[in-house]
Design an enzyme around this catalytic site. Sequence first.
Site, PDB file in Angstrom:
ATOM      1  N   ARG A  59       0.845  -1.197   0.000  1.00  0.00           N
ATOM      2  CA  ARG A  59       0.000   0.000   0.000  1.00  0.00           C
ATOM      3  C   ARG A  59       0.873   1.237   0.000  1.00  0.00           C
ATOM      4  O   ARG A  59       1.788   1.344   0.809  1.00  0.00           O
ATOM      5  CB  ARG A  59      -0.794   0.029   1.320  1.00  0.00           C
ATOM      6  CG  ARG A  59      -2.217  -0.274   1.195  1.00  0.00           C
ATOM      7  CD  ARG A  59      -3.036  -0.124   2.421  1.00  0.00           C
ATOM      8  NE  ARG A  59      -2.492   0.417   3.660  1.00  0.00           N
ATOM      9  CZ  ARG A  59      -3.240   0.890   4.633  1.00  0.00           C
ATOM     10  NH1 ARG A  59      -4.545   0.916   4.490  1.00  0.00           N
ATOM     11  NH2 ARG A  59      -2.715   1.320   5.746  1.00  0.00           N
ATOM     12  N   ASP A  69       4.999  -5.015  10.101  1.00  0.00           N
ATOM     13  CA  ASP A  69       6.093  -4.570  10.970  1.00  0.00           C
ATOM     14  C   ASP A  69       6.117  -5.372  12.272  1.00  0.00           C
ATOM     15  O   ASP A  69       7.198  -5.721  12.768  1.00  0.00           O
ATOM     16  CB  ASP A  69       5.930  -3.086  11.312  1.00  0.00           C
ATOM     17  CG  ASP A  69       6.240  -2.180  10.120  1.00  0.00           C
ATOM     18  OD1 ASP A  69       6.579  -2.696   9.042  1.00  0.00           O
ATOM     19  OD2 ASP A  69       6.123  -0.951  10.281  1.00  0.00           O
TER      20      ASP A  69
HETATM   21  C1  PRP Z   1      -0.912  -4.080   4.914  1.00  0.00           C
HETATM   22  C2  PRP Z   1      -1.635  -5.340   5.365  1.00  0.00           C
HETATM   23  C3  PRP Z   1      -2.570  -5.609   4.230  1.00  0.00           C
HETATM   24  C4  PRP Z   1      -2.889  -4.215   3.720  1.00  0.00           C
HETATM   25  C5  PRP Z   1      -4.272  -3.853   4.111  1.00  0.00           C
HETATM   26  O1  PRP Z   1       0.091  -4.411   4.042  1.00  0.00           O
HETATM   27  O2  PRP Z   1      -0.731  -6.402   5.607  1.00  0.00           O
HETATM   28  O3  PRP Z   1      -1.982  -6.385   3.197  1.00  0.00           O
HETATM   29  O4  PRP Z   1      -1.943  -3.326   4.308  1.00  0.00           O
HETATM   30  O5  PRP Z   1      -4.613  -2.582   3.698  1.00  0.00           O
HETATM   31  P1  PRP Z   1      -5.783  -2.276   2.668  1.00  0.00           P
HETATM   32  O6  PRP Z   1      -6.968  -3.104   3.049  1.00  0.00           O
HETATM   33  O7  PRP Z   1      -6.027  -0.800   2.881  1.00  0.00           O
HETATM   34  O8  PRP Z   1      -5.281  -2.560   1.279  1.00  0.00           O
HETATM   35  P2  PRP Z   1       1.274  -3.400   3.627  1.00  0.00           P
HETATM   36  O9  PRP Z   1       0.942  -2.720   2.340  1.00  0.00           O
HETATM   37  O10 PRP Z   1       1.617  -2.504   4.773  1.00  0.00           O
HETATM   38  O11 PRP Z   1       2.449  -4.384   3.295  1.00  0.00           O
HETATM   39  P3  PRP Z   1       3.238  -5.440   4.236  1.00  0.00           P
HETATM   40  O12 PRP Z   1       2.308  -6.597   4.484  1.00  0.00           O
HETATM   41  O13 PRP Z   1       4.400  -5.802   3.373  1.00  0.00           O
HETATM   42  O14 PRP Z   1       3.650  -4.751   5.505  1.00  0.00           O
HETATM   43  N1  URA Z   2      -2.313  -2.486   7.415  1.00  0.00           N
HETATM   44  C1  URA Z   2      -1.882  -2.774   8.668  1.00  0.00           C
HETATM   45  O1  URA Z   2      -0.894  -3.496   8.827  1.00  0.00           O
HETATM   46  N2  URA Z   2      -2.541  -2.258   9.710  1.00  0.00           N
HETATM   47  C2  URA Z   2      -3.620  -1.481   9.565  1.00  0.00           C
HETATM   48  O2  URA Z   2      -4.214  -1.043  10.571  1.00  0.00           O
HETATM   49  C3  URA Z   2      -4.062  -1.181   8.253  1.00  0.00           C
HETATM   50  C4  URA Z   2      -3.389  -1.716   7.207  1.00  0.00           C
END
Ligand code: PRP
Ligand code: URA
Length: 214
Positions: free
Chosen positions: A105, A208
């Site tokens: 995202r 994270d």
């Molecule tokens: C986070 C989480 C989801 C997404 C959800 O991923 O793990 O995949 O955001 O958000 P949304 O419903 O608004 O699309 P992130 O993009 O932070 O990547 P990561 O899993 O690599 O940390």
């Molecule tokens: N992705 C996350 O990891 N946490 C949130 O709260 C929203 C999107």
Amino acid sequence: MAMQTTVIDHPLVTHKLTALRDVHTGSPEFRRLADELTTLLGYEATRTIAVAPRQVETPVGTADGVELALPVPLIVPILRAGIGMLDALARLLPEADIGFVGLVRDEQTLVASTYATRLPADLTGRAAFVLDPMLATGGSLETAITMLLDRGAATVTAVCLLAAPEGLARLEATFPSPSARVHVVTACVDARLNDKGYILPGLGDAGDRLFGVI
Ligand code: PRP
Ligand code: URA
């Protein structure tokens, strides 16, 4: 029937989710809790999985049972954070194949972009289980579910530890009746998103907390 949402209302799930949310829970404990919660959610997520009759000889007789029907299901963890849920579902469905979708995202626009796709081209007749701990705006899951339906998946079940009402509403709008092939299973629907797209009260950044800050 519109997209189906199942919230698992069980004291053990809520107990583990509460510990997962706790800001004082470190990565090793967070990973263990995410794994255990996925096992519990996975039990409900697989409730309607297709089976075929199978008879076995016991030491003293014949038992009528079942086995998973073919074609085997596909499990798709959404990178990164969905990897924290993979082992648990793969233990429940050891016969399943595993595909991968990498989505990130943009922190300003909240739009998810795809950086990796390793999926079978043809999913005709197959049940797919998408793993993503957080359903926030719904952009990531909307992209992943669309990829799987476009490849012919018979059903797509998204297993999420937490969901926001905004994300559920978005998926319901994108996959309306008669797209009853989409099902979301979650431990809790939280209050709302904050202005940075984080789920409130949520648990923070799932990726994270599982794997460390990038
Ligand atoms: C986070 C989480 C989801 C997404 C959800 O991923 O793990 O995949 O955001 O958000 P949304 O419903 O608004 O699309 P992130 O993009 O932070 O990547 P990561 O899993 O690599 O940390
Ligand atoms: N992705 C996350 O990891 N946490 C949130 O709260 C929203 C999107």
